[in-house]
Motif scaffolding. Structure first.
Motif, mmCIF file in Angstrom:
data_model
loop_
_atom_site.group_PDB
_atom_site.id
_atom_site.type_symbol
_atom_site.label_atom_id
_atom_site.label_comp_id
_atom_site.label_asym_id
_atom_site.label_seq_id
_atom_site.Cartn_x
_atom_site.Cartn_y
_atom_site.Cartn_z
ATOM 1 N N PRO A 28 0.830 -1.217 0.000
ATOM 2 C CA PRO A 28 0.000 0.000 0.000
ATOM 3 C C PRO A 28 0.857 1.257 0.000
ATOM 4 N N GLU A 29 0.459 2.224 -0.810
ATOM 5 C CA GLU A 29 1.196 3.477 -0.884
ATOM 6 C C GLU A 29 0.833 4.383 0.291
ATOM 7 N N VAL A 30 1.763 5.273 0.611
ATOM 8 C CA VAL A 30 1.501 6.257 1.654
ATOM 9 C C VAL A 30 0.522 7.285 1.106
ATOM 10 N N THR A 31 -0.498 7.603 1.874
ATOM 11 C CA THR A 31 -1.529 8.516 1.402
ATOM 12 C C THR A 31 -1.023 9.963 1.433
ATOM 13 N N LEU A 93 -9.447 9.548 12.233
ATOM 14 C CA LEU A 93 -9.730 8.462 11.292
ATOM 15 C C LEU A 93 -10.606 7.388 11.934
ATOM 16 N N ALA A 94 -10.388 7.130 13.242
ATOM 17 C CA ALA A 94 -11.230 6.162 13.939
ATOM 18 C C ALA A 94 -12.673 6.654 14.004
ATOM 19 N N MET A 95 -12.854 7.957 14.217
ATOM 20 C CA MET A 95 -14.206 8.507 14.222
ATOM 21 C C MET A 95 -14.854 8.363 12.839
ATOM 22 N N PRO A 111 -6.348 4.441 6.181
ATOM 23 C CA PRO A 111 -6.205 5.390 5.072
ATOM 24 C C PRO A 111 -7.387 5.403 4.111
ATOM 25 N N ALA A 112 -8.212 4.333 4.134
ATOM 26 C CA ALA A 112 -9.388 4.334 3.260
ATOM 27 C C ALA A 112 -10.333 5.471 3.606
ATOM 28 N N ILE A 113 -10.351 5.886 4.878
ATOM 29 C CA ILE A 113 -11.199 7.006 5.281
ATOM 30 C C ILE A 113 -10.764 8.275 4.558
ATOM 31 N N GLU A 114 -9.452 8.506 4.524
ATOM 32 C CA GLU A 114 -8.948 9.677 3.810
ATOM 33 C C GLU A 114 -9.270 9.594 2.324
ATOM 34 N N THR A 115 -9.135 8.385 1.730
ATOM 35 C CA THR A 115 -9.400 8.224 0.299
ATOM 36 C C THR A 115 -10.841 8.569 -0.030
ATOM 37 N N ILE A 116 -11.777 8.094 0.798
ATOM 38 C CA ILE A 116 -13.188 8.401 0.567
ATOM 39 C C ILE A 116 -13.423 9.905 0.646
ATOM 40 N N GLY A 117 -12.771 10.543 1.584
ATOM 41 C CA GLY A 117 -12.980 11.977 1.754
ATOM 42 C C GLY A 117 -12.435 12.808 0.607
ATOM 43 N N SER A 118 -11.470 12.286 -0.128
ATOM 44 C CA SER A 118 -10.868 13.053 -1.219
ATOM 45 C C SER A 118 -11.305 12.561 -2.589
ATOM 46 N N THR A 119 -12.345 11.719 -2.641
ATOM 47 C CA THR A 119 -12.811 11.170 -3.917
ATOM 48 C C THR A 119 -13.435 12.257 -4.779
ATOM 49 N N THR A 120 -13.036 12.301 -6.048
ATOM 50 C CA THR A 120 -13.632 13.239 -7.010
ATOM 51 C C THR A 120 -14.257 12.516 -8.196
ATOM 52 N N VAL A 121 -13.848 11.269 -8.460
ATOM 53 C CA VAL A 121 -14.395 10.506 -9.582
ATOM 54 C C VAL A 121 -14.821 9.139 -9.070
ATOM 55 N N LEU A 122 -16.040 8.722 -9.410
ATOM 56 C CA LEU A 122 -16.557 7.417 -9.016
ATOM 57 C C LEU A 122 -16.672 6.551 -10.265
ATOM 58 N N ALA A 123 -15.932 5.463 -10.326
ATOM 59 C CA ALA A 123 -15.964 4.543 -11.463
ATOM 60 C C ALA A 123 -16.586 3.228 -11.002
ATOM 61 N N VAL A 124 -17.651 2.806 -11.673
ATOM 62 C CA VAL A 124 -18.353 1.581 -11.281
ATOM 63 C C VAL A 124 -18.562 0.699 -12.504
ATOM 64 N N ASP A 125 -18.753 -0.581 -12.256
ATOM 65 C CA ASP A 125 -19.108 -1.522 -13.305
ATOM 66 C C ASP A 125 -20.550 -1.254 -13.742
ATOM 67 N N LYS A 126 -20.844 -1.516 -15.015
ATOM 68 C CA LYS A 126 -22.188 -1.235 -15.514
ATOM 69 C C LYS A 126 -23.097 -2.452 -15.384
ATOM 70 N N ALA A 310 -27.393 10.273 -7.524
ATOM 71 C CA ALA A 310 -27.686 11.639 -7.101
ATOM 72 C C ALA A 310 -27.123 11.908 -5.710
ATOM 73 N N GLU A 311 -27.216 10.910 -4.831
ATOM 74 C CA GLU A 311 -26.660 11.068 -3.476
ATOM 75 C C GLU A 311 -25.145 11.179 -3.512
ATOM 76 N N CYS A 312 -24.503 10.370 -4.361
ATOM 77 C CA CYS A 312 -23.041 10.468 -4.487
ATOM 78 C C CYS A 312 -22.639 11.841 -5.020
ATOM 79 N N ARG A 313 -23.383 12.333 -5.996
ATOM 80 C CA ARG A 313 -23.049 13.625 -6.561
ATOM 81 C C ARG A 313 -23.225 14.723 -5.511
#
Length: 313
Positions: A28-31, A93-95, A111-126, A310-313
């Motif tokens: 895992p990379e350092v965030t 992060l625990a909170m 670190p996944a908490i930080e990643t979620i907080g800085s997400t700008t693009v959501l890519a999902v399977d169709k 819509a909620e994600c946006r």
């Protein structure tokens, strides 16, 4: 179609197995947050050590007591070094993990908490995620008009029944392809008589889809008649070419195909012919085919997807 499978590798020796081995070796990379905090801590630590040394030297030179100078420098360094940073980061992060757990999501790595907080693009399977993974016949377009099966209580015109019946005749009897299953379901719903008639007919020959000819052709004999019925379905451009449509008509149907594709529909061209010869040709290109229309299929979007996006946006 049909094929023969030869297994050349299994487990870790297969391509998927090699991918799994590579993924297992990843670290895992350092965030970005950790990198910034680490840099800040190092900068403050260096400043604290420098200030500690300066206080010790000034105290020792001015008062002549180097021991007290060293103790004063150490005391100052202990007071200004940022030992609270790790505690604060861990608590925050625990909170975040606790708040996410209340929504039914388990956080394995902080670190996944930080990643979620800085997400700008959501890519999902169709398929199966955004859509239901269940193809349906949505629309049939013929030279006589358009028939939309997505409306309440749809009814098929005679021309639309011809298109659907030919699409069924050019499908495998035991369909496994999602599009062919959708065609069989639609035919069973709107044209059960055509399904029964096809069950009694004899399949004389199949011309399978190939990279050079993106269309499936089935030749049928019905009721011991002398002529054979030919049913073709495939990529619209291929079917247009097989039918040798005039340029103006071809352009019209290409425009219609593009319009349906832009609305998320998967479009198939359908054609037919009769064969009276003694020996079938080696290629479907030898048949005198008549273009009968377009059959459009859709993989419906799941009902919960629009509000979720819509909620994600």
């Amino acid at each position: 179609g049909f094929g023969t499978l030869q297994v050349t590798a299994t487990g870790a020796r297969s391509e998927i197995g090699r991918i799994g081995t590579v993924l297992g070796a990843l670290r895992p990379e350092v965030t970005p947050l950790f990198r910034e905090v680490r840099g800040l801590v190092r900068w403050i630590a260096a400043a604290g050590i420098g200030l500690c040394a300066l206080v010790a030297i000034v105290h020792g030179v001015s008062r002549g007591n180097w021991l007290e100078g060293v103790l004063a420098g150490i005391t100052l360094a202990m007071g200004i070094l940022p030992e609270e940073f790790p505690v604060v980061l861990t608590v925050f992060l625990a909170m975040g993990a606790w708040r996410i757990s209340k929504r039914g999501v388990l956080t394995r790595r902080m670190p996944a908490i930080e990643t979620i907080g800085s997400t700008t693009v959501l890519a999902v399977d169709k398929t199966g995620t955004i859509t239901e993974n269940r193809m349906r016949v949505a629309l049939i377009e013929t030279p006589a008009g358009r028939c939309d099966l997505r409306v309440a209580d749809p009814s098929l015109s005679a021309a639309a029944e011809v298109v659907l019946g030919l699409a069924l005749a050019s499908s495998e009897r035991s369909a496994f392809d999602p599009m062919e299953r959708a065609i069989q379901d639609a035919a069973s719903t709107y044209m059960p008589h055509a399904v029964r008639e096809l069950e009694q007919a004899e399949l004389v020959r199949e011309y399978d889809l190939t990279p050079e000819l993106l269309a499936v052709t089935h030749v049928w004999r019905r009721d011991d008649t002398a002529s054979l019925q030919v049913a073709v379905k495939g990529a619209p451009e291929t079917v247009f070419g097989l039918c040798q449509l005039p340029p103006a008509e071809r352009e019209r149907w290409l425009t219609a195909t593009q319009a349906h594709a832009e609305r998320g529909l998967r479009v198939l061209g359908v054609a037919r012919s009769e064969f009276h010869g003694a020996e079938l040709p080696a290629s479907p290109q030898a048949f005198d085919l008549e273009f009968v229309g377009l059959l459009c299929l859709a993989d419906p979007v799941r009902a919960a997807v629009p509000p979720a996006l819509a909620e994600c946006r």
